[in-house]
Design an enzyme around this catalytic site. Structure first.
Site, short mmCIF file in Angstrom:
data_model
loop_
_atom_site.label_atom_id
_atom_site.label_comp_id
_atom_site.label_asym_id
_atom_site.label_seq_id
_atom_site.Cartn_x
_atom_site.Cartn_y
_atom_site.Cartn_z
N GLU A 1 0.81 -1.23 0.00
CA GLU A 1 0.00 0.00 0.00
C GLU A 1 0.84 1.27 0.00
O GLU A 1 0.48 2.26 -0.63
CB GLU A 1 -0.97 0.00 1.19
N HIS B 1 -12.49 -5.33 7.72
CA HIS B 1 -12.86 -5.19 6.31
C HIS B 1 -14.24 -4.55 6.15
O HIS B 1 -14.88 -4.70 5.11
CB HIS B 1 -12.87 -6.55 5.60
#
Lengths: 350, 324
Positions: free
Chosen positions: B60, B129
């Site tokens: 990321e 999530h």
């Protein structure tokens, strides 16, 4: 001082000077330019240190005293439109691209004539017109950003090269590894330059790193050549820089260079650097980039008088830049509210 | 006019902009031939090729770093961080580098990029999530934040975000992916920083965002049957924040309820409520009410997640009770 204090460790001495570097094929003109740049970086660094002692520089600051040959050598090997990124220890890297001394000094003094009008400060020097895309305060964060600049050059077909400078402490950060992997996979025109000054802030880097060379030993993990150079020998730095920059420009992908060097002072303004063995400091003082180069140029037939003239000229420039920086006004208070967004302001609601 | 799903509106908006601007590129994990794990980038790789639609490793920081470096050297970028929950992995890049670079460089550097991510609850993925992190981004000076709730808004706000010269974080709600709506043919371009009144009313203003918008609309329908006329405002953009529209509505309705999916503390509605308490105080006939997810990590089990996230029933009950 306890037996196991870092200052009681065996000294890590500089690499032996490679006398053969005197024979490297470097023009006299380039060598004089390198000497001039070394003088500039050293004298501005010394001046900034003095301005701290006079309490004219607020906040912290991280000097490159002793480490000038790395940015000088790379700066001389870069094309004007190439990109540089540096860590928070970025004064030398900014100046070595041609930034004005006044702009750098004034920024540290918090003046309106600073490179960023006082909004960035010592750790965030930027000079886009000279290809300096910034000094970054979070260790390792700028390696992934350097990839982006290199990716952009690749996409635009501009054959610009991005050079990214960071310290040995940056090599144990995740961003270092993410960046090297992506640079290798995308074959980006980027050169990563680790300035290994042997200390990660106040701690010897070898005590906190699993491999001998914090950057170079990791290079093979990313399919890259293991390159270690004497970061205090500007001829060696310059020659290496030419090679890896040319490689990147030719589309042959990234390189990772580890330049071994040493801070003559502390990590930052507050640091007296008492954690280093005295014999080590003395050994590195005997391997000083500027003195080494002075001796080499004399051995190559350059007149002492010519070198003295360079040093004197730089001293006058640094004095003039300091005076001009000090004469600058404080930034207007409205500057707090400008340049948060592209409309020039900071408005977040209607 | 075509009926698009919210999911396909994502690729529709990006494709519109990639056709318009040949320098625009995108990158992220699985965005290429796979079309994204939510199928939001389907077709882009086929149309624009590998040079402009780049698959990345799971890195990321490398993704946002590459996006930032490219954006500040003349190549606009759309970067995908698959789940908003992964933003914390690269929050240095987002909050310290991307957001602050224009300011620290005093405008020498600009970072025109869009960070897209799937956000929010409803898919029972648990606490790592399913989060709603729009308020985290809202708190960082230098970032713009949008969260569309319909396909047409997705296309128009995506286009606006891409053309904006500042970094924009665009939240795509996972539970809205399959919803459908009409999108006109030809170019669709919206304006950041504009809320939209999606249901007019006279008794109470409900300000909602993303998945909370259809829930607020459903609640308004039920309340209407009980004689309470609720005006629903889709906030759409947290930065810039269209306070003028909310304050104007409150001037007419005299009541304000925010419906927020983020956990309670420092949710976007807290800022809205504080502004209304200050600037709209004399228009109010009652306290501002905030309906939020409680200050808990989101649980995975369906009944627990449904209990935590504001529901139509909770919106109706809260407003009904406040009527006393």
């Amino acid at each position: 001082m306890p037996e196991n204090h870092y200052a009681n460790r065996p000294p890590r001495t500089p690499p032996p000077l490679n006398e053969a570097n005197a024979d490297l094929d470097i023009d006299r003109e380039v060598r004089l330019h390198l000497y001039r740049r070394l003088q500039e970086l050293r004298q501005v660094g010394d001046r900034l240190h003095r301005l701290f002692l006079e309490n004219l520089v607020r906040g912290t600051s991280h000097l490159s005293l002793g480490m000038e040959a790395v940015s000088a050598g790379f700066g001389a090997a870069m094309r004007d439109d190439d990109y540089s990124l540096a860590s928070y220890r970025g004064h030398a890297h900014t100046l070595s691209r041609g930034a004005s001394m006044e702009g750098v000094i004034a920024e540290l003094l918090g003046r309106d004539n600073g490179l960023m009008r006082g909004k960035g400060g010592s750790m965030h020097l930027v000079d886009v017109n000279n290809g300096m895309l910034g000094s970054y305060g979070i260790v390792g964060s700028h390696l992934p950003i350097a990839n982006g600049a290199a990716w952009s050059a690749q996409l635009r077909g501009s054959d610009q090269v991005t050079v990214c400078f960071f310290g040995d402490g940056g090599t144990n950060i995740g961003a270092f590894h993410e960046a090297l992997n992506l640079a290798a996979v995308w074959k980006l025109p980027v050169v990563f330059v680790c300035e290994n000054n042997l200390y990660m802030e106040y701690t010897p880097i070898d005590l906190v790193t699993a491999v001998e060379h914090p950057a170079a030993s990791r290079a093979p993990s990313y399919g890259l050549e293991e390159i270690v150079i004497d970061g205090n020998d500007v001829d060696e730095v310059y020659t290496c820089a030419q090679r890896v920059i040319e490689r990147a420009r030719a589309g042959e992908g990234p390189s990772l260079v580890e330049a071994i060097t040493y801070r003559l002072g502390g990590h930052s303004r507050a640091d007296t650097a008492k954690y280093r063995p005295e014999a080590e400091v003395e050994a590195w003082q005997g391997h000083d980039a500027i003195e080494l180069y002075h001796r080499r140029l004399l051995s190559l037939g350059v007149d002492e008088a010519e070198l003295t003239a360079v040093a004197t000229d730089i001293a006058a420039q640094v004095d003039a830049a300091t005076d001009a920086a000090k004469a600058g006004p404080r930034p207007p208070l409205e500057e707090v509210y400008t340049q948060v967004f592209a409309d020039g302001g900071s408005s977040w609601r209607n | 006019m075509a009926e698009l799903t919210y999911r396909s509106a994502v690729a529709h908006g990006i494709a519109q902009e990639m056709r318009r601007d040949p320098s625009l590129v995108m990158l992220g994990q699985d965005v290429g031939p796979a079309g994204g794990v939510f199928k939001t980038t389907l077709g882009l790789w086929d149309e624009f090729g590998r040079d402009r639609v780049r698959d990345t490793p799971i890195s990321e920081q490398a993704i946002l770093g590459a996006a930032m470096g490219a954006a500040m050297t003349g190549v606009p970028v759309v970067a995908e961080i698959m789940f908003s929950d992964f933003l914390p992995v690269c929050f240095d890049m987002l909050s310290n580098e991307i957001a602050k670079t224009r300011y620290m460089s005093n405008g020498q550097l600009a970072v025109p990029l869009v960070v897209r991510c799937a956000n929010g609850s409803g898919v029972r993925f648990g606490a790592q999530h399913s989060q709603s992190l729009e308020n985290w981004c809202m708190m960082v000076p230098g970032l713009k934040v949008v969260a569309p709730s319909t396909p047409i808004d997705m296309v128009g706000l995506m286009a606006a975000a891409i053309r904006d010269p500042d970094p924009v974080v665009l939240f795509e709600h996972k539970s809205l992916m399959a919803t459908k709506g009409d999108v006109p043919d030809g170019e669709v371009l919206d304006t950041l920083g504009t809320a939209r009144t999606v249901r007019p009313g006279t008794d109470v203003t409900i300000a909602a965002l993303a998945l909370m918008v259809p829930r607020a609309l459903e609640a308004a329908e039920i309340l209407a049957q009980e004689g309470i006329s609720a005006e629903v405002i889709d906030v759409r953009s947290l930065v810039p924040l269209d306070m003028a529209s909310i304050l104007e509505s409150v001037r007419r309705t005299s009541r304000l309820v925010t419906v927020e999916e983020n956990p309670r503390l420092c949710g976007w509605g807290a800022e809205v409520a504080s502004i209304v308490a200050h600037e709209g105080f004399w228009d109010l006939d009652g306290p501002v009410l905030r309906i939020t997810t409680p200050h808990v990590p989101l649980p995975a089990a369906d009944v627990l997640e449904d209990e935590a996230v504001p529901s139509v029933d909770r919106i109706v009950d809260t407003i009904r009770t406040s009527w006393g």
